[in-house]
Design a protein around this motif. Sequence first.
Motif, PDB file in Angstrom:
ATOM      1  N   LEU A   1      17.280   5.130 -17.752  1.00 44.37           N
ATOM      2  CA  LEU A   1      17.121   3.669 -17.980  1.00 44.37           C
ATOM      3  C   LEU A   1      15.951   3.336 -19.131  1.00 44.37           C
ATOM      4  CD1 LEU A   1      17.270   2.782 -14.425  1.00 44.37           C
ATOM      5  CD2 LEU A   1      19.049   2.933 -15.883  1.00 44.37           C
ATOM      6  N   THR A   2      16.261   2.536 -20.021  1.00 41.77           N
ATOM      7  CA  THR A   2      15.325   2.233 -21.109  1.00 41.77           C
ATOM      8  C   THR A   2      14.271   1.565 -20.580  1.00 41.77           C
ATOM      9  OG1 THR A   2      16.655   0.314 -22.127  1.00 41.77           O
ATOM     10  CG2 THR A   2      17.210   2.651 -23.152  1.00 41.77           C
ATOM     11  N   GLY A   3      13.200   1.320 -21.270  1.00 40.47           N
ATOM     12  CA  GLY A   3      12.175   0.261 -20.863  1.00 40.47           C
ATOM     13  C   GLY A   3      10.775   1.000 -20.704  1.00 40.47           C
ATOM     14  N   GLY A   4      10.641   2.255 -20.615  1.00 39.21           N
ATOM     15  CA  GLY A   4       9.524   3.005 -20.478  1.00 39.21           C
ATOM     16  C   GLY A   4       9.271   4.303 -21.116  1.00 39.21           C
ATOM     17  N   GLY A   5       7.985   4.457 -21.511  1.00 40.76           N
ATOM     18  CA  GLY A   5       7.854   5.735 -22.321  1.00 40.76           C
ATOM     19  C   GLY A   5       8.078   6.957 -21.345  1.00 40.76           C
TER      20      GLY A   5
ATOM     21  N   ILE B   1       0.885  -1.181  -0.197  1.00 35.52           N
ATOM     22  CA  ILE B   1       0.023   0.190   0.007  1.00 35.52           C
ATOM     23  C   ILE B   1       0.944   1.207   0.126  1.00 35.52           C
ATOM     24  CG2 ILE B   1      -1.483   1.386   1.395  1.00 35.52           C
ATOM     25  CD1 ILE B   1      -2.858  -1.164   2.139  1.00 35.52           C
ATOM     26  N   TRP B   2       1.953   1.315   0.892  1.00 37.74           N
ATOM     27  CA  TRP B   2       2.837   2.412   0.796  1.00 37.74           C
ATOM     28  C   TRP B   2       3.587   2.462  -0.628  1.00 37.74           C
ATOM     29  CZ3 TRP B   2       8.014   1.658  -0.054  1.00 37.74           C
ATOM     30  CH2 TRP B   2       8.843   2.980   0.054  1.00 37.74           C
ATOM     31  N   PHE B   3       4.047   1.534  -0.997  1.00 40.70           N
ATOM     32  CA  PHE B   3       4.664   1.565  -2.108  1.00 40.70           C
ATOM     33  C   PHE B   3       3.913   2.187  -3.295  1.00 40.70           C
ATOM     34  CE2 PHE B   3       5.620  -0.494  -6.345  1.00 40.70           C
ATOM     35  CZ  PHE B   3       6.988  -0.434  -6.345  1.00 40.70           C
ATOM     36  N   ALA B   4       2.629   1.530  -3.669  1.00 39.58           N
ATOM     37  CA  ALA B   4       1.730   2.075  -4.596  1.00 39.58           C
ATOM     38  C   ALA B   4       1.186   3.546  -4.238  1.00 39.58           C
ATOM     39  CB  ALA B   4       0.432   1.005  -4.648  1.00 39.58           C
ATOM     40  N   THR B   5       0.992   3.933  -3.001  1.00 40.97           N
ATOM     41  CA  THR B   5       0.500   5.325  -2.877  1.00 40.97           C
ATOM     42  C   THR B   5       1.501   6.472  -2.943  1.00 40.97           C
ATOM     43  OG1 THR B   5      -1.208   4.276  -1.364  1.00 40.97           O
ATOM     44  CG2 THR B   5      -0.707   6.538  -0.997  1.00 40.97           C
ATOM     45  N   PHE B   6       2.605   6.286  -2.394  1.00 41.95           N
ATOM     46  CA  PHE B   6       3.707   7.126  -2.613  1.00 41.95           C
ATOM     47  C   PHE B   6       4.818   6.861  -3.621  1.00 41.95           C
ATOM     48  CE2 PHE B   6       1.696   6.803   1.748  1.00 41.95           C
ATOM     49  CZ  PHE B   6       1.405   8.221   1.836  1.00 41.95           C
ATOM     50  N   LEU B   7       4.668   6.854  -4.888  1.00 40.62           N
ATOM     51  CA  LEU B   7       5.344   6.521  -5.915  1.00 40.62           C
ATOM     52  C   LEU B   7       6.340   7.965  -5.927  1.00 40.62           C
ATOM     53  CD1 LEU B   7       3.307   5.140  -8.658  1.00 40.62           C
ATOM     54  CD2 LEU B   7       5.013   3.670  -7.424  1.00 40.62           C
ATOM     55  N   PRO B   8       7.592   7.766  -6.373  1.00 37.95           N
ATOM     56  CA  PRO B   8       8.282   8.921  -6.430  1.00 37.95           C
ATOM     57  C   PRO B   8       7.998   9.619  -7.686  1.00 37.95           C
ATOM     58  CG  PRO B   8       9.887   7.042  -6.377  1.00 37.95           C
ATOM     59  CD  PRO B   8       8.743   6.482  -6.532  1.00 37.95           C
ATOM     60  N   ARG B   9       8.179  11.232  -7.459  1.00 39.61           N
ATOM     61  CA  ARG B   9       7.693  12.189  -8.548  1.00 39.61           C
ATOM     62  C   ARG B   9       8.767  12.726  -9.292  1.00 39.61           C
ATOM     63  NH1 ARG B   9       3.292  10.317  -9.480  1.00 39.61           N
ATOM     64  NH2 ARG B   9       1.802  10.191  -7.532  1.00 39.61           N
TER      65      ARG B   9
ATOM     66  N   VAL C   1      16.949   8.802 -14.364  1.00 42.63           N
ATOM     67  CA  VAL C   1      15.584   9.039 -14.893  1.00 42.63           C
ATOM     68  C   VAL C   1      15.090   7.835 -15.258  1.00 42.63           C
ATOM     69  CG1 VAL C   1      14.234   9.948 -16.953  1.00 42.63           C
ATOM     70  CG2 VAL C   1      16.244  11.423 -15.812  1.00 42.63           C
ATOM     71  N   THR C   2      14.034   7.363 -14.597  1.00 44.39           N
ATOM     72  CA  THR C   2      13.114   6.375 -14.898  1.00 44.39           C
ATOM     73  C   THR C   2      11.548   6.476 -14.394  1.00 44.39           C
ATOM     74  OG1 THR C   2      13.051   3.729 -14.721  1.00 44.39           O
ATOM     75  CG2 THR C   2      13.581   5.141 -12.654  1.00 44.39           C
ATOM     76  N   THR C   3      11.065   5.294 -14.725  1.00 45.80           N
ATOM     77  CA  THR C   3       9.428   5.551 -14.449  1.00 45.80           C
ATOM     78  C   THR C   3       9.386   5.492 -12.872  1.00 45.80           C
ATOM     79  OG1 THR C   3       9.213   4.197 -16.413  1.00 45.80           O
ATOM     80  CG2 THR C   3       7.176   4.661 -15.020  1.00 45.80           C
ATOM     81  N   ASP C   4       8.419   6.250 -12.360  1.00 48.36           N
ATOM     82  CA  ASP C   4       8.043   6.419 -10.942  1.00 48.36           C
ATOM     83  C   ASP C   4       8.074   4.928 -10.404  1.00 48.36           C
ATOM     84  OD1 ASP C   4       5.586   5.757 -12.399  1.00 48.36           O
ATOM     85  OD2 ASP C   4       4.690   7.453 -11.555  1.00 48.36           O
ATOM     86  N   TRP C   5       7.346   3.886 -11.051  1.00 47.36           N
ATOM     87  CA  TRP C   5       7.298   2.530 -10.115  1.00 47.36           C
ATOM     88  C   TRP C   5       8.303   1.990 -10.129  1.00 47.36           C
ATOM     89  CZ3 TRP C   5       8.304  -1.057 -13.662  1.00 47.36           C
ATOM     90  CH2 TRP C   5       8.367  -0.695 -15.025  1.00 47.36           C
TER      91      TRP C   5
ATOM     92  N   SER D   1       3.774   8.079 -14.113  1.00 47.71           N
ATOM     93  CA  SER D   1       2.944   7.125 -15.034  1.00 47.71           C
ATOM     94  C   SER D   1       1.606   6.968 -14.345  1.00 47.71           C
ATOM     95  CB  SER D   1       3.846   5.861 -15.437  1.00 47.71           C
ATOM     96  OG  SER D   1       4.013   5.227 -14.300  1.00 47.71           O
ATOM     97  N   ARG D   2       0.831   6.105 -15.146  1.00 48.21           N
ATOM     98  CA  ARG D   2      -0.177   5.421 -14.509  1.00 48.21           C
ATOM     99  C   ARG D   2      -0.195   3.959 -14.642  1.00 48.21           C
ATOM    100  NH1 ARG D   2      -3.998   9.684 -13.957  1.00 48.21           N
ATOM    101  NH2 ARG D   2      -5.802   7.846 -14.051  1.00 48.21           N
ATOM    102  N   PRO D   3       0.325   3.421 -13.596  1.00 57.68           N
ATOM    103  CA  PRO D   3       0.731   1.938 -13.701  1.00 57.68           C
ATOM    104  C   PRO D   3      -0.490   1.110 -13.324  1.00 57.68           C
ATOM    105  CG  PRO D   3       1.722   2.940 -11.685  1.00 57.68           C
ATOM    106  CD  PRO D   3       1.299   4.258 -12.568  1.00 57.68           C
ATOM    107  N   SER D   4      -0.599   0.002 -13.955  1.00 56.40           N
ATOM    108  CA  SER D   4      -1.591  -0.854 -13.727  1.00 56.40           C
ATOM    109  C   SER D   4      -1.322  -1.510 -12.168  1.00 56.40           C
ATOM    110  CB  SER D   4      -1.750  -1.843 -14.772  1.00 56.40           C
ATOM    111  OG  SER D   4      -0.572  -2.867 -14.783  1.00 56.40           O
ATOM    112  N   PHE D   5      -2.290  -2.156 -11.766  1.00 56.86           N
ATOM    113  CA  PHE D   5      -2.209  -2.960 -10.535  1.00 56.86           C
ATOM    114  C   PHE D   5      -1.242  -4.150 -10.678  1.00 56.86           C
ATOM    115  CE2 PHE D   5      -2.961  -6.629  -7.773  1.00 56.86           C
ATOM    116  CZ  PHE D   5      -3.160  -5.961  -6.684  1.00 56.86           C
ATOM    117  N   ARG D   6      -1.376  -4.596 -11.937  1.00 60.80           N
ATOM    118  CA  ARG D   6      -0.441  -5.691 -12.270  1.00 60.80           C
ATOM    119  C   ARG D   6       1.216  -5.377 -12.033  1.00 60.80           C
ATOM    120  NH1 ARG D   6       2.334  -7.769 -16.756  1.00 60.80           N
ATOM    121  NH2 ARG D   6       2.891  -9.991 -16.676  1.00 60.80           N
TER     122      ARG D   6
END
Length: 168
Positions: A35-39, A13-21, A117-121, A147-152
Amino acid sequence: LSLLLLGWALGFIWFATFLPRLLAEPVRTEGVIALTGGGGRIPHAIRVLERGAAKRLLVSGVDREVRPREFAVEYKVPQKLMTCCITLGYDAVDTRSNALEAARWIKQNKLTSIRVVTTDWHMRRAIFDLADEAPKGTTIVQDSVVSRPSFRILFLEYNKLVARLLAW
């Protein structure tokens, strides 16, 4: 067992709620590592370089088929900037090898401060691995692409982070 499960669930819950910005500007570092791999990761890192907030850029995890000229065309990078300041890293295939590739680049260029620089998740695990490999005393600044990561995605990344922390 119940306490472990509760701890794991609260951690998620903490991980998903407080993603880095995104990093609040202006912050200057000697280098930036995308880091490659995300838009959005590479364009954001190039903007950091173009604004003068860093002097050098490593793009870690580039596919071996991609040539510098193709990269420059794809991301509309002027040849002068490509030649002086951008390194394409072809050795990384995952987060752990991103950290190894980045640490070598930091040492080779004698950098003391870098922006990741990488995606928040993905940021927490990327920083954990890089901090483990980077030369001691290196200042590491986090600059997350929102980003808007999925639950998965969140579920998988949280478990990868937990596994990495337990293996440490």
